[in-house]
Design a protein around this motif. Structure first.
Motif, PDB file in Angstrom:
ATOM      1  N   TYR A  24       0.829  -1.202   0.000  1.00  0.00           N
ATOM      2  CA  TYR A  24       0.000   0.000   0.000  1.00  0.00           C
ATOM      3  C   TYR A  24       0.862   1.249   0.000  1.00  0.00           C
ATOM      4  O   TYR A  24       1.994   1.229   0.461  1.00  0.00           O
ATOM      5  N   ASN A  25       0.275   2.354  -0.446  1.00  0.00           N
ATOM      6  CA  ASN A  25       0.919   3.649  -0.240  1.00  0.00           C
ATOM      7  C   ASN A  25       0.398   4.206   1.091  1.00  0.00           C
ATOM      8  O   ASN A  25      -0.510   3.616   1.695  1.00  0.00           O
ATOM      9  N   PRO A  26       0.955   5.314   1.589  1.00  0.00           N
ATOM     10  CA  PRO A  26       0.519   5.835   2.889  1.00  0.00           C
ATOM     11  C   PRO A  26      -0.972   6.194   2.956  1.00  0.00           C
ATOM     12  O   PRO A  26      -1.565   6.180   4.027  1.00  0.00           O
ATOM     13  N   ALA A  27      -1.587   6.482   1.800  1.00  0.00           N
ATOM     14  CA  ALA A  27      -3.018   6.805   1.774  1.00  0.00           C
ATOM     15  C   ALA A  27      -3.885   5.555   1.893  1.00  0.00           C
ATOM     16  O   ALA A  27      -5.105   5.653   2.024  1.00  0.00           O
ATOM     17  N   GLY A  28      -3.256   4.382   1.837  1.00  0.00           N
ATOM     18  CA  GLY A  28      -4.002   3.134   1.951  1.00  0.00           C
ATOM     19  C   GLY A  28      -4.403   2.520   0.625  1.00  0.00           C
ATOM     20  O   GLY A  28      -5.089   1.501   0.596  1.00  0.00           O
ATOM     21  N   ASP A  29      -3.983   3.130  -0.494  1.00  0.00           N
ATOM     22  CA  ASP A  29      -4.280   2.574  -1.814  1.00  0.00           C
ATOM     23  C   ASP A  29      -3.393   1.366  -2.077  1.00  0.00           C
ATOM     24  O   ASP A  29      -2.190   1.399  -1.800  1.00  0.00           O
ATOM     25  N   THR A  30      -3.966   0.316  -2.618  1.00  0.00           N
ATOM     26  CA  THR A  30      -3.193  -0.867  -2.970  1.00  0.00           C
ATOM     27  C   THR A  30      -2.382  -0.581  -4.230  1.00  0.00           C
ATOM     28  O   THR A  30      -2.922  -0.181  -5.252  1.00  0.00           O
ATOM     29  N   ALA A  75       0.608  -3.978  10.585  1.00  0.00           N
ATOM     30  CA  ALA A  75      -0.219  -5.088  11.078  1.00  0.00           C
ATOM     31  C   ALA A  75      -1.704  -4.812  10.877  1.00  0.00           C
ATOM     32  O   ALA A  75      -2.481  -5.735  10.600  1.00  0.00           O
ATOM     33  N   ASP A  76      -2.127  -3.563  11.012  1.00  0.00           N
ATOM     34  CA  ASP A  76      -3.545  -3.236  10.819  1.00  0.00           C
ATOM     35  C   ASP A  76      -3.997  -3.504   9.387  1.00  0.00           C
ATOM     36  O   ASP A  76      -5.121  -3.945   9.163  1.00  0.00           O
ATOM     37  N   LYS A  77      -3.124  -3.230   8.426  1.00  0.00           N
ATOM     38  CA  LYS A  77      -3.460  -3.475   7.019  1.00  0.00           C
ATOM     39  C   LYS A  77      -3.175  -4.925   6.616  1.00  0.00           C
ATOM     40  O   LYS A  77      -3.666  -5.396   5.605  1.00  0.00           O
ATOM     41  N   GLY A  78      -2.318  -5.586   7.388  1.00  0.00           N
ATOM     42  CA  GLY A  78      -1.923  -6.941   7.024  1.00  0.00           C
ATOM     43  C   GLY A  78      -1.062  -6.947   5.779  1.00  0.00           C
ATOM     44  O   GLY A  78      -1.061  -7.901   5.003  1.00  0.00           O
ATOM     45  N   GLY A  79      -0.319  -5.855   5.567  1.00  0.00           N
ATOM     46  CA  GLY A  79       0.522  -5.743   4.392  1.00  0.00           C
ATOM     47  C   GLY A  79       1.624  -4.728   4.609  1.00  0.00           C
ATOM     48  O   GLY A  79       1.808  -4.212   5.709  1.00  0.00           O
ATOM     49  N   TYR A  80       2.342  -4.451   3.547  1.00  0.00           N
ATOM     50  CA  TYR A  80       3.477  -3.535   3.603  1.00  0.00           C
ATOM     51  C   TYR A  80       3.069  -2.165   3.079  1.00  0.00           C
ATOM     52  O   TYR A  80       2.285  -2.052   2.142  1.00  0.00           O
ATOM     53  N   VAL A  81       3.630  -1.133   3.673  1.00  0.00           N
ATOM     54  CA  VAL A  81       3.406   0.236   3.227  1.00  0.00           C
ATOM     55  C   VAL A  81       4.728   0.779   2.706  1.00  0.00           C
ATOM     56  O   VAL A  81       5.769   0.581   3.332  1.00  0.00           O
ATOM     57  N   VAL A  82       4.666   1.427   1.548  1.00  0.00           N
ATOM     58  CA  VAL A  82       5.827   2.095   0.980  1.00  0.00           C
ATOM     59  C   VAL A  82       5.455   3.550   0.746  1.00  0.00           C
ATOM     60  O   VAL A  82       4.328   3.863   0.366  1.00  0.00           O
ATOM     61  N   ASN A  83       6.383   4.431   0.986  1.00  0.00           N
ATOM     62  CA  ASN A  83       6.135   5.856   0.804  1.00  0.00           C
ATOM     63  C   ASN A  83       6.391   6.225  -0.654  1.00  0.00           C
ATOM     64  O   ASN A  83       7.300   6.999  -0.964  1.00  0.00           O
TER      65      ASN A  83
END
Length: 119
Positions: A24-30, A75-83
């Motif tokens: 995801y990006n920081p906005a939560g978009d996949t 952990a809340d998203k169950g995935g990785y976030v990249v900026n």
């Protein structure tokens, strides 16, 4: 599946559990999903996560190696976030689904330079 492959803990995860994990990006978009992990043979460290990005129904999909250092597990998203946003990814080093990518030192350096991460 081996017992080791099914073990996960707070700071460890089996490689087969990472494959398919959303990015995801920081906005939560996949942005895509992890397709593979590239591990340094000598150190045993994960160096790149290869993310599938773009395309539709497998057509036009590209694979984008992301330096492991740019990923943060949420952990809340169950995935990785990249900026990163999609425009940054569109210009990033990538390869086609059917390409025989040669992971040369030069290719790794190109990825590291693009994301401004240490080689």
């Amino acid at each position: 599946m081996s017992e080791a492959a099914s073990i996960t803990s707070y700071s460890l995860i089996a490689a087969d559990k990472v494959k398919g994990t959303n990015v995801y990006n920081p906005a939560g978009d996949t942005l895509g999903a992890i397709d593979d992990i590239m591990i340094d043979k000598a150190s045993g460290r994960a160096i790149y996560a290869v993310m599938s990005f773009g395309g539709f129904l497998g057509m036009g999909e590209k694979y984008h190696p992301l330096p492991w250092a740019v990923l943060a597990y949420d952990a809340d998203k169950g995935g990785y976030v990249v900026n990163l946003d999609k425009t940054v990814l569109e210009g990033a080093p990538n390869y086609d689904r059917d390409a025989q990518n040669a992971w040369t030192p030069d290719y790794g350096q190109k990825i590291d330079r693009y994301y401004d991460t240490p080689s």
